[in-house]
Design an enzyme around this catalytic site. Structure first.
Site, PDB file in Angstrom:
ATOM      1  N   ARG A  59     -36.214  71.937  16.921  1.00 39.01           N
ATOM      2  CA  ARG A  59     -37.210  70.940  16.769  1.00 39.01           C
ATOM      3  C   ARG A  59     -36.885  69.369  16.552  1.00 39.01           C
ATOM      4  O   ARG A  59     -37.729  68.532  16.740  1.00 39.01           O
ATOM      5  CB  ARG A  59     -38.076  71.406  15.314  1.00 39.01           C
ATOM      6  N   GLU A  96     -30.732  75.739   5.312  1.00 37.37           N
ATOM      7  CA  GLU A  96     -31.466  76.291   4.058  1.00 37.37           C
ATOM      8  C   GLU A  96     -31.641  77.725   4.076  1.00 37.37           C
ATOM      9  O   GLU A  96     -31.707  78.616   3.011  1.00 37.37           O
ATOM     10  CB  GLU A  96     -32.856  75.702   3.942  1.00 37.37           C
TER      11      GLU A  96
END
Ligand SMILES: Nc1ncnc2c1ncn2[C@@H]1O[C@H](COP(=O)(O)O)[C@@H](O)[C@H]1O
Ligand SMILES: O=P(O)(O)OP(=O)(O)O
Length: 171
Positions: A59, A96
Site C-alpha cells: 500500500r 503491528e
C-alpha cells in the site's frame, strides 16, 4: 482543506482480533482526495531535489509512485522477501500484526542520494525503521519519511525519530 478521515474505513479485528485496521481503499477511489494528499505531502517537503522515493509494499506503492512522478524522482520499491529478482539487501522487521523481511535492490539508491520514504500507515514503526535501515545501508540520505496516517498510541514515530517525518492524519 479536506476531511481525510471521511475517506478512511476503519475495520475492527482485521487481520487479527484486536487490530483496528485503517483501510485506505475508499480514499483511493476518490481522485480529489488523492490529489489533495499528494499536494499536502509536496507542500511540506524540504526544498532540496529528491532523487528517489521509496515505497513500501504494497500500500506504500500507490502514493510513493505518484510522489516520485510529481517530484521527477525515481521510484524504488521496497518489497517483502523473495519478490525482487536482482541482488538485494534484507532487513527483518516486526509490524503491528506480524513479522517478515523487507528487501531492496542493491543498486536502487546511490550513495548520498536524497531519499523520501513513504508508507500508508505508521503503526509500531517496525516497517518504517526497516525500510529506512535499507536506505541507510545503501548510503542514501533520508530527507523525510511520510505517511498518510499514524496510529499515535503505538508511538511508531519513536522508531524513526532521527528522520524528519510528515503525517497527514493521526488516530
Ligand atoms: N492498523 C493498521 N491498519 C492498516 N495498516 C496497518 C495497520 N497496522 C499496520 N499496518 C500496515 O503495516 C505497516 C505498518 O506497521 P508497523 O507496525 O508500523 O510496522 C504498514 O505498511 C501498514 O500498511
Ligand atoms: O497489505 P500490505 O501489502 O500493504 O502489507 P502489510 O499489511 O504487511 O503492510
Amino acid at each position: 482543506m479536506l476531511d481525510l478521515e471521511k475517506y478512511i474505513r476503519v475495520v475492527p479485528d482485521f487481520p487479527k482480533k484486536g487490530i483496528s485496521y485503517k483501510d485506505i481503499s475508499p480514499l483511493l477511489m476518490h481522485p480529489e482526495a488523492v490529489e489533495f494528499c499528494v499536494d499536502e505531502f509536496v507542500k511540506n517537503l524540504p526544498t532540496m531535489q529528491i532523487d528517489k522515493v521509496v515505497g513500501v509494499e504494497s500500500r506504500g506503492f500507490f502514493f510513493a509512485m505518484l510522489l516520485a512522478q510529481k517530484l521527477k524522482a525515481g521510484f524504488v520499491p521496497v518489497r517483502k522477501k523473495g519478490k525482487l529478482p536482482y541482488k538485494v539487501l534484507q532487513e527483518a522487521y516486526d509490524l503491528e500484526y506480524g513479522n517478515d523481511w523487507l528487501e531492496i535492490h542493491q543498486d536502487a539508491i546511490l550513495p548520498n542520494e536524497n531519499v523520501l520514504v513513504h508508507d500508508d500507515v505508521l503503526a509500531t514503526g517496525g516497517t518504517a525503521r526497516a525500510a529506512c535501515n535499507l536506505v541507510k545501508r545503501l548510503e542514501g540520505e533520508i530527507v523525510q519519511c511520510n505517511f498518510l496516517l499514524e496510529i499515535k498510541a503505538l508511538n511508531g514515530i519513536e522508531q524513526i525519530k532521527q528522520y524528519p517525518t510528515q503525517v497527514l492524519l493521526s488516530y
